[in-house]
Design a protein around this motif. Structure first.
Motif, PDB file in Angstrom:
ATOM      1  N   PRO A   1       0.694  -1.311  -0.195  1.00 43.71           N
ATOM      2  CA  PRO A   1       0.112  -0.018   0.116  1.00 43.71           C
ATOM      3  C   PRO A   1       0.753   1.347   0.050  1.00 43.71           C
ATOM      4  CG  PRO A   1      -0.699  -1.627   1.731  1.00 43.71           C
ATOM      5  CD  PRO A   1       0.752  -2.033   1.159  1.00 43.71           C
TER       6      PRO A   1
ATOM      7  N   ARG B   1      -2.540   3.433   4.197  1.00 42.24           N
ATOM      8  CA  ARG B   1      -2.416   5.143   3.946  1.00 42.24           C
ATOM      9  C   ARG B   1      -3.441   6.023   4.884  1.00 42.24           C
ATOM     10  NH1 ARG B   1      -1.931   3.037  -1.447  1.00 42.24           N
ATOM     11  NH2 ARG B   1      -3.677   4.012  -2.017  1.00 42.24           N
TER      12      ARG B   1
ATOM     13  N   ALA C   1      -3.384  -5.764  -2.366  1.00 44.15           N
ATOM     14  CA  ALA C   1      -4.511  -4.877  -1.447  1.00 44.15           C
ATOM     15  C   ALA C   1      -5.443  -6.186  -0.872  1.00 44.15           C
ATOM     16  CB  ALA C   1      -5.419  -4.193  -2.783  1.00 44.15           C
TER      17      ALA C   1
ATOM     18  N   GLU D   1      -7.262   5.532   5.884  1.00 42.65           N
ATOM     19  CA  GLU D   1      -7.805   4.231   5.742  1.00 42.65           C
ATOM     20  C   GLU D   1      -8.970   3.987   6.322  1.00 42.65           C
ATOM     21  OE1 GLU D   1      -4.929   0.805   6.594  1.00 42.65           O
ATOM     22  OE2 GLU D   1      -6.242   0.596   8.236  1.00 42.65           O
TER      23      GLU D   1
ATOM     24  N   SER E   1       2.133  -0.648  -7.072  1.00 38.72           N
ATOM     25  CA  SER E   1       1.598  -0.544  -5.594  1.00 38.72           C
ATOM     26  C   SER E   1       1.126  -2.221  -5.471  1.00 38.72           C
ATOM     27  CB  SER E   1       0.264   0.129  -5.481  1.00 38.72           C
ATOM     28  OG  SER E   1      -0.749  -0.137  -6.378  1.00 38.72           O
ATOM     29  N   GLY E   2       0.845  -2.325  -4.460  1.00 38.05           N
ATOM     30  CA  GLY E   2       0.576  -3.866  -3.919  1.00 38.05           C
ATOM     31  C   GLY E   2       1.488  -4.917  -4.372  1.00 38.05           C
TER      32      GLY E   2
ATOM     33  N   ASN F   1      -8.175   2.979   0.934  1.00 34.93           N
ATOM     34  CA  ASN F   1      -6.741   3.716   1.268  1.00 34.93           C
ATOM     35  C   ASN F   1      -5.868   2.689   2.324  1.00 34.93           C
ATOM     36  OD1 ASN F   1      -6.845   6.321  -0.091  1.00 34.93           O
ATOM     37  ND2 ASN F   1      -8.299   6.883   1.223  1.00 34.93           N
ATOM     38  N   LEU F   2      -5.748   1.671   1.883  1.00 39.44           N
ATOM     39  CA  LEU F   2      -5.159   0.503   2.883  1.00 39.44           C
ATOM     40  C   LEU F   2      -3.933   0.880   3.125  1.00 39.44           C
ATOM     41  CD1 LEU F   2      -6.521  -2.626   1.302  1.00 39.44           C
ATOM     42  CD2 LEU F   2      -6.651  -2.190   3.562  1.00 39.44           C
TER      43      LEU F   2
ATOM     44  N   TYR G   1       2.775   6.562  -6.603  1.00 39.41           N
ATOM     45  CA  TYR G   1       3.376   5.205  -6.262  1.00 39.41           C
ATOM     46  C   TYR G   1       4.725   5.812  -6.057  1.00 39.41           C
ATOM     47  CZ  TYR G   1      -0.208   2.655  -8.524  1.00 39.41           C
ATOM     48  OH  TYR G   1      -1.676   2.071  -8.906  1.00 39.41           O
TER      49      TYR G   1
ATOM     50  N   ALA H   1      -3.776  -7.112   2.405  1.00 39.51           N
ATOM     51  CA  ALA H   1      -4.124  -5.955   3.321  1.00 39.51           C
ATOM     52  C   ALA H   1      -5.407  -5.822   4.032  1.00 39.51           C
ATOM     53  CB  ALA H   1      -3.652  -4.532   2.824  1.00 39.51           C
TER      54      ALA H   1
END
Length: 616
Positions: free
Chosen positions: A355, A550, A466, A553, A424-425, A547-548, A381, A469
């Motif tokens: 994330p 971050r 994601a 969230e 990301s991820g 917004n995992l 990112y 998470a």
């Protein structure tokens, strides 16, 4: 692989000094998570395990801590002084800098550098450095000590008053404060000759020999290595004096060349055909056959000579094995990282940063980004890398430019750069890793990659997806069979997506929906909800994770029957539970989602095998 020094702090009070040190030596600030509120490059839960992990991996450590504390924490891992990395203790106010370990492995020099930046005192205690300004058992870059077991006695003799005689060219010894004399009883010999052995003294190897190598495609690495060793032996040259392996650029991905370079512990560099052809007047064995094949009259001799320039010389002409050739040249000066000729094989690191938060970014990914010269990715990112992106060339791309982004990264690497393609991820889950290999697979087409881009080194490093998470934040919804489906029809026909959703519903999978909505696409998630309601209860839990990892969230749990598309945006992952997924509320009021795997129905499992989910 080299990594930047880790600067360890235990409180916010040490952060300003740590940042000064980091800026001066290109380091990363690592802070104790429960006591640090300011921005750092990485955090750790306990100082001891973190220091020992860094030390064990060979990472330089600069600890803004008491010397005694650092020594006690590292004591269980102290062993071979010849392999330990530098460990430096710095007073929080910067008044004193103490190289505790690895002083002759760069620790003393680094302590002096830090002291010069923060106006502190470098407490150097090694005898040779104090008296002569040089560490005889740790020669500078580009040099190797041929008989390290003799270093301790030689240094003791010199400290006791003996004099030394320098034989050969070694400016770093000539310019030191050593007691040098033409009649010195201790010999300091600088030579690349294999039979050079000082009777009483030290033997230093200047790493200025180049192995120029040519070989057929797919040549066995051991054949090339055997040829290189025979060439050195016949020329009377020491393998320890090899500073470079060189060849033509079309061989940048030839495994045999990299095998030889690893064996001799040196870099490998490549030249284009035009550069090698310019060396034709100096070749001893020019070949029209080679010219017809690759565009130059000699690969082995040409690469050897191109590496050393006009001031160097060919010392062993080309010799052949069944499928390879090797020639040896000598440069005027030893090779160091700052004076390498030619071009390196480019590297492409395809990394998933999770994330984006420091705690959810793997150490391997951080190391790859740290080693990169260039960063390529979607602007958001790259921003999430924070201080880790400092000093790197950024190549920002908008969303929707995925192929252009990947092509750019690969072509940058083709120029010899080390490039991090940032996702990301996880890089391999709905991200750029697959496009890298897709472009390689189609590299020969009309819109294919350059020849250089097809020869780069590629490494893919995973990140927290994601899906993972969201599951971790919500409990354990992935405890049984699950699948992922992207609802975006930009790359996949909608009819295919509908078929997959239907099959997953009939199979009663837990489903993680990626790309559930966009500004223009609002109907797919609603269709999927209605289709799944045909196969599982309306009460099935749905996790909406936004917004995992971050700022901002949010984790919400709603029944499938009440899932509202307007509650979902482009930064939300939707995880729909199966018919067996359940919720449980803990005493603090939190609702957790889990999908039972059936352990409770298996006699004895819950009591006798509490980690069966990990072992299975």
């Amino acid at each position: 692989m080299t990594t930047s020094p880790a600067i360890i702090i235990l409180s916010d009070a040490a952060l300003p000094m740590a940042k000064r040190v980091a800026g001066a030596i290109g380091g990363e600030v690592h802070g104790l998570d429960r006591r640090i509120t300011g921005p750092v490059d990485a955090t750790f839960a306990e100082a001891g395990p973190h220091l020992r992990e860094l030390f064990g991996s060979g990472r330089t450590i600069v600890a803004l801590m008491a010397s005694g504390a650092v020594i006690r924490l590292l004591a269980p891992q102290l062993g071979d002084k010849h392999s330990e990395p530098p460990v430096i203790a710095v007073a929080e106010d910067g008044s004193c800098i103490v190289p505790l370990l690895g002083g002759h492995h760069g620790g003393n020099d680094l302590a002096r550098k830090i002291a010069g930046v923060i106006d502190g005192f470098a407490a150097i205690t090694t005898a040779g450095d104090l008296k002569f300004g040089v560490a005889l058992d740790q020669p500078p870059e580009g040099w190797a000590l041929g008989n390290p077991d003799s270093a301790k006695q030689v240094m003791a003799d010199l400290v006791a008053g003996a004099s030394a005689r320098l034989e050969g060219h070694a400016p770093w010894l000539a310019d030191s404060s050593l007691p040098l004399s033409e009649k010195g009883e201790i010999v300091l010999l600088a030579s690349e000759a294999a039979d050079a052995v000082p009777g009483r003294g030290l033997l230093y190897r200047p790493k200025r020999l180049v192995l120029g190598i040519g070989c057929e495609r797919g040549c066995e690495p051991e054949e090339v290595l055997a040829l290189a060793r025979e060439s050195l032996s016949d020329a009377g040259l020491s393998p320890e004096a090899v500073g470079l392996v060189a060849s033509i650029d079309v061989k940048a991905d030839e495994a045999a060349l990299h095998h030889v370079a690893r064996h001799f512990g040196c870099p490998v560099r490549f030249f284009d055909a035009a550069t090698l052809e310019a060396e034709t007047p100096r070749l001893e064995n020019p070949s029209d056959i080679v010219f017809a094949e690759v565009g130059c009259h000699g690969v082995a001799e040409g690469a050897a000579l191109a590496s050393v320039g006009s001031s160097g010389e060919l010392v062993a002409a080309k010799r052949k094995s069944r499928r390879a050739t090797c020639a040896i040249s000598r440069a005027e000066h030893p090779f160091t990282e700052g004076n390498l000729p030619g071009r390196a094989r480019g590297r492409l690191f395809v990394v998933g940063i999770g994330p984006g938060s420091d705690g959810w970014r793997s150490p391997e990914v951080s190391q790859m980004v740290s080693e990169s010269t260039d960063l390529v990715g979607y602007s958001l990112y790259l921003d999430l890398l924070g201080p880790l992106a400092k000093g790197k060339a950024r190549h920002d791309f908008d969303l929707g430019k995925e192929e252009a982004r990947v092509r750019h990264a690969m072509e940058l690497a083709a120029e010899g750069q080390s490039v991090a393609l940032v996702c990301s991820g996880d890089a391999g889950i709905y991200a750029m890793a697959t496009l890298v290999f897709e472009l390689l697979d189609k590299a020969d087409g009309p819109d294919g990659l350059s020849d250089g881009a097809r020869r780069i080194e590629i490494a893919v490093s995973p990140g927290i997806s994601a899906l993972q998470a969201a599951a971790a934040r919500a409990g354990a919804p992935l405890g049984h069979d699950f699948c992922t489906i992207s609802l975006s029809d930009l790359l996949t026909p909608w009819e295919d997506i509908k078929r997959r959703v239907t099959a997953a519903g009939e199979g009663d999978f837990v489903i993680a929906f990626y790309n559930p909505v966009s500004k223009k696409r609002r109907t797919q998630l609603a269709w999927a909800r209605d289709k799944l309601l045909e196969h599982r209860p309306a009460s099935s839990p749905v996790i909406l994770a936004t917004n995992l990892g971050r700022e901002g969230e949010t984790i919400r749990v709603v029944p499938l029957g009440e899932l509202d598309v307007d509650d979902v945006d482009m930064l939300t992952v939707v995880v729909v539970g199966s018919s067996n997924s359940s919720t449980v509320k803990t005493g603090d009021g939190r609702i957790w989602v889990y999908t039972p795997r059936g352990y409770a129905r298996k006699e004895g499992t819950a009591m006798t095998n509490p980690i069966a989910g990990d072992a299975a």
